[in-house]
Structures are given as structure tokens and as C-alpha cells.
Design a protein around this motif. Structure first.
Motif, short mmCIF file in Angstrom:
data_model
loop_
_atom_site.label_atom_id
_atom_site.label_comp_id
_atom_site.label_asym_id
_atom_site.label_seq_id
_atom_site.Cartn_x
_atom_site.Cartn_y
_atom_site.Cartn_z
N ALA A 12 30.16 34.99 11.35
CA ALA A 12 29.75 34.87 12.75
C ALA A 12 28.26 34.56 12.86
CB ALA A 12 30.08 36.17 13.50
N THR A 13 27.46 35.21 12.02
CA THR A 13 26.01 34.96 12.04
C THR A 13 25.71 33.54 11.57
OG1 THR A 13 25.62 37.30 11.55
CG2 THR A 13 23.78 35.79 11.23
N PHE A 14 26.45 33.08 10.56
CA PHE A 14 26.23 31.73 10.03
C PHE A 14 26.50 30.68 11.10
CE2 PHE A 14 27.69 27.89 7.80
CZ PHE A 14 26.59 27.65 6.99
N VAL A 15 27.59 30.85 11.84
CA VAL A 15 27.90 29.92 12.93
C VAL A 15 26.77 29.93 13.96
CG1 VAL A 15 29.47 29.44 14.85
CG2 VAL A 15 30.38 30.09 12.62
N PHE A 16 26.27 31.11 14.27
CA PHE A 16 25.16 31.25 15.21
C PHE A 16 23.92 30.52 14.71
CE2 PHE A 16 21.48 34.09 16.43
CZ PHE A 16 21.41 33.69 17.76
N VAL A 17 23.63 30.68 13.41
CA VAL A 17 22.44 30.07 12.81
C VAL A 17 22.52 28.55 12.84
CG1 VAL A 17 21.16 29.76 10.65
CG2 VAL A 17 21.95 32.02 11.30
N MET A 18 23.69 28.02 12.54
CA MET A 18 23.83 26.57 12.40
C MET A 18 23.95 25.85 13.74
SD MET A 18 23.51 26.33 9.20
CE MET A 18 23.88 24.61 8.84
N THR A 19 24.11 26.61 14.83
CA THR A 19 24.21 26.00 16.16
C THR A 19 22.86 25.40 16.55
OG1 THR A 19 25.86 27.62 16.83
CG2 THR A 19 24.74 26.40 18.59
N PRO A 20 22.81 24.11 16.90
CA PRO A 20 21.53 23.48 17.26
C PRO A 20 20.85 24.18 18.42
CG PRO A 20 23.22 21.82 16.88
CD PRO A 20 23.93 23.16 16.90
N GLY A 21 19.56 24.37 18.29
CA GLY A 21 18.73 24.99 19.32
C GLY A 21 17.28 24.71 18.99
N PRO A 22 16.35 25.23 19.76
CA PRO A 22 14.92 24.98 19.52
C PRO A 22 14.48 25.33 18.10
CG PRO A 22 15.23 26.01 21.65
CD PRO A 22 16.56 26.04 20.98
N GLY A 23 14.99 26.44 17.56
CA GLY A 23 14.61 26.84 16.20
C GLY A 23 15.07 25.84 15.16
N VAL A 24 16.30 25.36 15.31
CA VAL A 24 16.84 24.37 14.38
C VAL A 24 16.06 23.07 14.49
CG1 VAL A 24 18.84 22.91 13.87
CG2 VAL A 24 19.15 25.36 14.26
N PHE A 25 15.76 22.65 15.72
CA PHE A 25 14.99 21.42 15.92
C PHE A 25 13.61 21.52 15.25
CE2 PHE A 25 17.38 20.83 20.19
CZ PHE A 25 18.47 20.34 19.51
N ALA A 26 12.94 22.65 15.46
CA ALA A 26 11.62 22.84 14.86
C ALA A 26 11.71 22.87 13.34
CB ALA A 26 10.99 24.13 15.39
N LEU A 27 12.74 23.53 12.82
CA LEU A 27 12.91 23.64 11.36
C LEU A 27 13.13 22.27 10.73
CD1 LEU A 27 13.28 25.30 8.79
CD2 LEU A 27 15.69 25.59 9.43
N ILE A 28 14.00 21.47 11.32
CA ILE A 28 14.27 20.13 10.80
C ILE A 28 13.01 19.28 10.85
CG2 ILE A 28 15.52 17.98 11.23
CD1 ILE A 28 17.90 19.68 12.13
N SER A 29 12.33 19.32 11.98
CA SER A 29 11.13 18.51 12.15
C SER A 29 10.06 18.84 11.11
CB SER A 29 10.57 18.70 13.56
OG SER A 29 9.37 17.98 13.73
N ALA A 204 15.60 26.72 28.39
CA ALA A 204 16.88 25.99 28.38
C ALA A 204 17.66 26.22 27.10
CB ALA A 204 16.62 24.49 28.55
N GLY A 205 16.98 26.63 26.02
CA GLY A 205 17.68 26.82 24.76
C GLY A 205 18.05 28.25 24.49
N GLN A 206 18.01 29.11 25.48
CA GLN A 206 18.21 30.53 25.23
C GLN A 206 19.64 30.93 24.97
OE1 GLN A 206 16.30 33.21 27.92
NE2 GLN A 206 14.27 32.53 27.35
N ASN A 207 20.59 30.03 25.13
CA ASN A 207 21.95 30.35 24.77
C ASN A 207 22.33 29.76 23.42
OD1 ASN A 207 22.59 31.75 27.16
ND2 ASN A 207 22.80 29.81 28.25
N SER A 208 21.34 29.18 22.72
CA SER A 208 21.56 28.60 21.42
C SER A 208 20.91 29.46 20.35
CB SER A 208 20.99 27.18 21.36
OG SER A 208 21.55 26.37 22.37
N SER A 209 21.13 29.06 19.11
CA SER A 209 20.56 29.80 18.00
C SER A 209 19.05 29.74 18.04
CB SER A 209 21.05 29.19 16.68
OG SER A 209 20.33 29.70 15.59
N SER A 210 18.42 30.81 17.64
CA SER A 210 16.97 30.81 17.53
C SER A 210 16.52 30.33 16.19
CB SER A 210 16.42 32.23 17.78
OG SER A 210 16.94 33.13 16.83
N VAL A 211 17.42 30.28 15.22
CA VAL A 211 17.08 29.79 13.89
C VAL A 211 17.55 28.36 13.75
CG1 VAL A 211 17.51 30.09 11.43
CG2 VAL A 211 17.17 32.06 12.87
#
Length: 211
Positions: A12-29, A204-211
Motif C-alpha cells: 500500500a505504501t509503495f503504491v502511494f509512493v509511486m503515485t505522481p505528485g509534487p514530490g515525484v516531479f521534483a525527484l525526477i527533475s 493542488a497536489g495534496q491528494n497525491s504522494s509526497s514522495v
């Protein structure tokens, strides 16, 4: 917590982590532009805030997410502005091919701070954990051992999810061997960081993953 419960919590945590959000965008960038070390530093910042929120959830401190609106608004705005500033800096970065210098060097502390602010700007993470944890953990019989075990499972899963993104970005970096390609990478990274900053600042990204 049984092995079955641990595996379900990790999934469940892994699915949460992999969901695109601000944290994922920043990490990829940052992983694309600054390399694995930049991605790792940002991940540590993201995870630090997430573990703090997890601890608050385990301690039953849901009121933090409900009652401290002004504090989280300030953190959200600071985090958003900081990410936008990083995006502007990325846009202006010199287009040096990867084979020569290949990365925008910056203090790891700045990436760590960016990660922490990105994740800390989303107090709804506490509510996510409060909704998730009772399915796997007896919240009424919380002990230090259960607290530590839950934190380890979540932290490990967060790290695995982030490392997947970092490894994929490290492979993608090899494609940028020309000045033109690096300029495109810098500007794409800049746009992604600015978008992440706007999402953080606006909430706007508060319902997405933070990571």
C-alpha cells in the motif's frame, strides 16, 4: 504485525509512493539534472518529513493536520517558492554535455531542504497514514517495538520507490551527450520544478504522494 500485514502495508505504501505528485516531479527533475546524489539528497528530505508525519499518525495526532492551517499554509508557500526558484535556476544553467561536467552542482543540503519542504507542505499525509495504518497495526496497543517496526517498513518502502525513479533517471541521463540535449534537459527540468512548485504552493497536489 504478521508477515502478511507487513507485506500489505509495504504494498500500500509503495503504491502511494509511486503515485505522481509534487514530490515525484521534483525527484525526477533533480535526478535528471543533478544526478543520483541530488536525487538521494532530495529523497532524504522527502522521507524525513514523511516519517515525521507517520510518527504523528501513530501517536494519534490528527489534530495537527486539522488545526494548524496557518502554519501549513506558510510551509506550503515557502516550499512552492523554493521549488520555483530552483526551476528558474535550472533554466539558466549552462548546457554542458554530460561527458564533460554533466550535472548542475549544488549543495546536497539545498536538495534535502527542497525535499523536506515539498513533503512537509502536505499535512494530509497524516490523514493518509491514519486511514491506512489501522488495517495493519493495532493503534490501541501501540508499543515502541511496533512503532519502530512500522516506521522501518514504511521508510524502507519509501526508499525503494524513490530509488526506482533515481535509477531510471540515471539511465536516461546517458542520452544527454550534446549541448543541445542538455539544454533541453535543463529547460524540461526547470518547467517540471516550476509546476511542482505551483502545485505545492496551491495545495493542488495534496491528494497525491509526497514522495
Amino acid at each position: 504485525m504478521s508477515l502478511h500485514g507487513i507485506l500489505l502495508l509495504a504494498f500500500a505504501t509503495f503504491v502511494f509512493v509511486m503515485t505522481p505528485g509534487p514530490g515525484v516531479f521534483a525527484l525526477i527533475s533533480r535526478s535528471l539534472q543533478g544526478g543520483a546524489m541530488a536525487g538521494l539528497a532530495l529523497t532524504i528530505g522527502l522521507m524525513t518529513a514523511d516519517i515525521l508525519y507517520l510518527s504523528a499518525a501513530l501517536a494519534g495526532l490528527a489534530f495537527i493536520a486539522r488545526d494548524f492551517h496557518t502554519l501549513f499554509l506558510a510551509v506550503r508557500l515557502i516550499g512552492g517558492v523554493y521549488l520555483i526558484a530552483l526551476g528558474i535556476r535550472a533554466w539558466r544553467s549552462p548546457a554542458t554535455p554530460m561527458g564533460e561536467v554533466g550535472r548542475v552542482r549544488r549543495s546536497p543540503g539545498r536538495d534535502l531542504l527542497a525535499g523536506f519542504l515539498t513533503s512537509a507542505s502536505n499535512p494530509k499525509v497524516i490523514l493518509f497514514y491514519l486511514g491506512l495504518l489501522p488495517n495493519f497495526v493495532d493503534m490501541q496497543a501501540m508499543t515502541a517495538a511496533r512503532f519502530l517496526g512500522t516506521a522501518v517498513v514504511v521508510a524502507f518502502t519509501l526508499a525503494v520507490g524513490a530509488l526506482i525513479y533515481i535509477v531510471l533517471c540515471a539511465r536516461a541521463r546517458r542520452l544527454f551527450a550534446s549541448t543541445r540535449a542538455v539544454r533541453y534537459l535543463n529547460r524540461t527540468s526547470a518547467v517540471v520544478l516550476v509546476v511542482a512548485g505551483v502545485l505545492v504552493a496551491s495545495g493542488a497536489g495534496q491528494n497525491s504522494s509526497s514522495v
